[in-house]
Write a protein that holds these residues in place. Structure first.
Motif, PDB file in Angstrom:
ATOM      1  N   UNK A   1       0.856  -1.181   0.000  1.00 29.54           N
ATOM      2  CA  UNK A   1       0.000   0.000   0.000  1.00 29.54           C
ATOM      3  C   UNK A   1       0.891   1.228   0.000  1.00 29.54           C
ATOM      4  N   UNK A   2       0.785   2.092  -0.990  1.00 26.34           N
ATOM      5  CA  UNK A   2       1.664   3.242  -1.095  1.00 26.34           C
ATOM      6  C   UNK A   2       1.029   4.517  -0.597  1.00 26.34           C
ATOM      7  N   UNK A   3      -0.148   4.426   0.000  1.00 23.03           N
ATOM      8  CA  UNK A   3      -0.852   5.644   0.409  1.00 23.03           C
ATOM      9  C   UNK A   3      -0.159   6.333   1.569  1.00 23.03           C
ATOM     10  N   UNK A   4      -0.278   7.649   1.579  1.00 25.27           N
ATOM     11  CA  UNK A   4       0.057   8.438   2.748  1.00 25.27           C
ATOM     12  C   UNK A   4      -0.769   7.913   3.914  1.00 25.27           C
ATOM     13  N   UNK A   5      -0.183   7.704   5.088  1.00 25.94           N
ATOM     14  CA  UNK A   5      -0.937   7.136   6.202  1.00 25.94           C
ATOM     15  C   UNK A   5      -2.158   7.916   6.609  1.00 25.94           C
ATOM     16  N   UNK A   6      -2.355   9.107   6.118  1.00 29.90           N
ATOM     17  CA  UNK A   6      -3.677   9.692   6.238  1.00 29.90           C
ATOM     18  C   UNK A   6      -3.800  10.803   7.231  1.00 29.90           C
ATOM     19  N   UNK A   7      -3.775  10.485   8.525  1.00 33.86           N
ATOM     20  CA  UNK A   7      -4.047  11.524   9.500  1.00 33.86           C
ATOM     21  C   UNK A   7      -2.756  12.110  10.029  1.00 33.86           C
ATOM     22  N   UNK A   8      -1.704  12.081   9.211  1.00 29.89           N
ATOM     23  CA  UNK A   8      -0.459  12.709   9.603  1.00 29.89           C
ATOM     24  C   UNK A   8       0.239  13.180   8.353  1.00 29.89           C
ATOM     25  N   UNK A   9       1.227  14.075   8.467  1.00 31.18           N
ATOM     26  CA  UNK A   9       1.815  14.686   7.294  1.00 31.18           C
ATOM     27  C   UNK A   9       2.630  13.712   6.467  1.00 31.18           C
ATOM     28  N   UNK A  10       2.836  14.068   5.190  1.00 33.68           N
ATOM     29  CA  UNK A  10       3.592  13.219   4.286  1.00 33.68           C
ATOM     30  C   UNK A  10       5.055  13.154   4.692  1.00 33.68           C
ATOM     31  N   UNK A  11       5.617  14.272   5.153  1.00 32.95           N
ATOM     32  CA  UNK A  11       7.027  14.275   5.524  1.00 32.95           C
ATOM     33  C   UNK A  11       7.240  13.411   6.754  1.00 32.95           C
ATOM     34  N   UNK A  12       8.255  12.537   6.759  1.00 34.26           N
ATOM     35  CA  UNK A  12       8.502  11.676   7.916  1.00 34.26           C
ATOM     36  C   UNK A  12       8.806  12.490   9.161  1.00 34.26           C
ATOM     37  N   UNK A  13       8.094  12.180  10.222  1.00 34.64           N
ATOM     38  CA  UNK A  13       8.343  12.779  11.524  1.00 34.64           C
ATOM     39  C   UNK A  13       8.184  11.677  12.565  1.00 34.64           C
ATOM     40  N   UNK A  14       9.209  11.398  13.296  1.00 40.30           N
ATOM     41  CA  UNK A  14       9.176  10.269  14.215  1.00 40.30           C
ATOM     42  C   UNK A  14       8.111  10.458  15.270  1.00 40.30           C
TER      43      UNK A  14
ATOM     44  N   UNK B   1      -3.672  -5.032   2.777  1.00 37.13           N
ATOM     45  CA  UNK B   1      -2.542  -4.419   2.078  1.00 37.13           C
ATOM     46  C   UNK B   1      -2.889  -4.328   0.599  1.00 37.13           C
ATOM     47  N   UNK B   2      -2.906  -3.108   0.080  1.00 37.84           N
ATOM     48  CA  UNK B   2      -3.268  -2.880  -1.325  1.00 37.84           C
ATOM     49  C   UNK B   2      -2.005  -2.501  -2.086  1.00 37.84           C
ATOM     50  N   UNK B   3      -1.663  -3.327  -3.058  1.00 37.10           N
ATOM     51  CA  UNK B   3      -0.504  -3.035  -3.895  1.00 37.10           C
ATOM     52  C   UNK B   3      -0.944  -2.098  -5.017  1.00 37.10           C
ATOM     53  N   UNK B   4      -0.418  -0.916  -5.030  1.00 36.64           N
ATOM     54  CA  UNK B   4      -0.793   0.061  -6.044  1.00 36.64           C
ATOM     55  C   UNK B   4      -0.174   1.399  -5.705  1.00 36.64           C
ATOM     56  N   UNK B   5      -0.702   2.448  -6.298  1.00 41.92           N
ATOM     57  CA  UNK B   5      -0.209   3.793  -6.024  1.00 41.92           C
ATOM     58  C   UNK B   5      -1.345   4.644  -5.475  1.00 41.92           C
ATOM     59  N   UNK B   6      -0.986   5.696  -4.770  1.00 43.73           N
ATOM     60  CA  UNK B   6      -2.042   6.592  -4.330  1.00 43.73           C
ATOM     61  C   UNK B   6      -2.283   7.657  -5.397  1.00 43.73           C
ATOM     62  N   UNK B   7      -3.399   8.344  -5.244  1.00 39.92           N
ATOM     63  CA  UNK B   7      -3.781   9.348  -6.232  1.00 39.92           C
ATOM     64  C   UNK B   7      -2.766  10.486  -6.268  1.00 39.92           C
ATOM     65  N   UNK B   8      -2.120  10.781  -5.148  1.00 41.29           N
ATOM     66  CA  UNK B   8      -1.110  11.834  -5.132  1.00 41.29           C
ATOM     67  C   UNK B   8       0.021  11.512  -6.107  1.00 41.29           C
ATOM     68  N   UNK B   9       0.466  10.249  -6.105  1.00 42.01           N
ATOM     69  CA  UNK B   9       1.527   9.850  -7.028  1.00 42.01           C
ATOM     70  C   UNK B   9       1.044   9.897  -8.477  1.00 42.01           C
ATOM     71  N   UNK B  10      -0.207   9.482  -8.694  1.00 40.52           N
ATOM     72  CA  UNK B  10      -0.775   9.528 -10.040  1.00 40.52           C
ATOM     73  C   UNK B  10      -0.853  10.964 -10.546  1.00 40.52           C
ATOM     74  N   UNK B  11      -1.286  11.885  -9.690  1.00 43.14           N
ATOM     75  CA  UNK B  11      -1.406  13.278 -10.107  1.00 43.14           C
ATOM     76  C   UNK B  11      -0.040  13.902 -10.353  1.00 43.14           C
ATOM     77  N   UNK B  12       0.946  13.520  -9.563  1.00 48.22           N
ATOM     78  CA  UNK B  12       2.292  14.057  -9.771  1.00 48.22           C
ATOM     79  C   UNK B  12       2.815  13.686 -11.150  1.00 48.22           C
ATOM     80  N   UNK B  13       2.350  12.572 -11.669  1.00 50.06           N
ATOM     81  CA  UNK B  13       2.825  12.096 -12.967  1.00 50.06           C
ATOM     82  C   UNK B  13       1.923  12.509 -14.132  1.00 50.06           C
ATOM     83  N   UNK B  14       0.584  12.584 -13.897  1.00 54.24           N
ATOM     84  CA  UNK B  14      -0.342  12.727 -15.018  1.00 54.24           C
ATOM     85  C   UNK B  14      -1.229  13.962 -14.982  1.00 54.24           C
ATOM     86  N   UNK B  15      -1.277  14.699 -13.899  1.00 55.23           N
ATOM     87  CA  UNK B  15      -2.231  15.819 -13.796  1.00 55.23           C
ATOM     88  C   UNK B  15      -1.929  16.894 -14.845  1.00 55.23           C
TER      89      UNK B  15
END
Length: 324
Positions: free
Chosen positions: A1-14, A110-124
């Motif tokens: 599953x490549x999605x952003x975990x959702x209720x926290x920011x994309x940038x890694x923060x421990x 567990x979903x094998x794929x890409x999230x929409x954010x990655x798709x938009x970064x490539x195709x929007x």
């Protein structure tokens, strides 16, 4: 599953009190952690192995700071049961939720794929037809959750997974992930006052930013922001800092879609403007109602009725009004 975990920011923060990297290889309950998918201030998500069933899952571990709150723990258990009860083809299934070694966890498909954010970064920006296919599946998932009294509160491209569809008529299969299992609990246990933002500001409804009660129409607003981004390449409000972004969502009129993309039917502008209304009562009552209106607007006005051909001369007695 490549999605952003959702209720926290994309940038890694421990997460406080835990080194996510050091958790790899450890066992939490019946789950062995294999690799990290994403992390933030509230949780870390791992690809894990369910040792009972020998299957791969996405395991979300809540941060120790949040898990110590007793009110949160009770609401976490209650809301996890509600989310697990939702059986819908466009919602990532929740398999299990509980506590092991003092850690709260949720085990999801567990979903094998890409999230929409990655798709938009490539195709929007996306073609209107593709944006509508994705939005329709997300809207269906959201309305199903609303029927169970769950409001997502964080609809954004990072929480929308896009996988390969079944055929040429359905080229994408979309999953919505990371429902408001913790967001509702956080808002009712005071953690939002400690600096943990519930939702993502690029897509947050005005009432959500203001800390007012939210319902399904909060998700209508967020979905409209996602649709705007799919069609233009960026969310409707773009500002240099969070304070200006908060203000824009609450007080500034939404931009016209036609100002950022030409060639779409005029009615699409009106539909998005209604879905992005500041007051919930002025929005569509459901996500599917919004997407249905968008689809109809995207089809444009119906063609004028065809003029019937003139009857031949020998038929004039039968059509006197056509030959007068």
């Amino acid at each position: 599953m490549t999605a952003d975990p959702g209720d926290y920011p994309t940038r890694p923060e421990a997460s406080p009190g835990t080194d996510p990297a050091a958790m790899i290889g450890r066992q939490i309950g019946v789950y062995r952690l294999e690799s990290e998918i994403g992390r933030g201030g509230m949780a870390t998500v791992y690809r894990a192995t369910d040792l009972r069933l020998e299957r791969t899952v996405a395991l979300k571990l809540m941060s120790p700071e949040i898990a110590r709150d007793e009110t949160f723990r009770k609401r976490f258990a209650q809301e996890s049961r509600v989310a697990a009860a939702i059986d819908h083809p466009h919602i990532v299934p929740v398999f299990d939720a509980g506590e092991a070694e003092g850690k709260l966890y949720i085990a999801m498909c567990y979903v094998a794929g890409q999230d929409l954010a990655a798709l938009l970064a490539r195709e929007a920006p996306l073609p209107l037809a593709k944006a509508l296919r994705i939005a329709t599946q997300v809207a269906s998932a959201l309305d199903a959750a609303h029927a169970h009294d769950l409001v997502h509160r964080d609809v954004k491209p990072g929480n929308i997974l896009v996988t390969k569809g079944t055929d040429s008529d359905h080229p994408e299969h979309v999953y919505l992930t990371d429902f408001g299992l913790t967001k509702k609990s956080l808002s009712q246990t005071g953690f939002t006052r400690l600096g943990l933002v519930v939702g993502t500001m690029d897509y947050a409804a005005p009432e959500q930013i203001a800390g007012k009660p939210v319902d399904r129409r909060c998700d209508v607003y967020s979905l409209a922001c996602v649709v705007f981004e799919m069609l233009t390449g960026a969310p409707p409000f773009r500002r240099d800092d969070d304070r200006a972004l908060y203000y824009a969502h609450q007080y500034e009129a939404p931009p016209r879609l036609s100002e950022h993309r030409s060639g779409l039917p005029d009615g699409v502008d009106e539909v998005l403007t209604a879905a992005l209304a500041k007051a919930p009562d002025d929005r569509y009552d459901s996500c599917l109602a919004f997407v249905t209106a968008l689809r109809r607007a995207g089809e444009g006005p119906p063609p004028p009725p065809a003029t019937p051909p003139e009857p031949p001369g020998w038929a004039a007695p039968v059509f006197p009004e056509r030959t007068a």
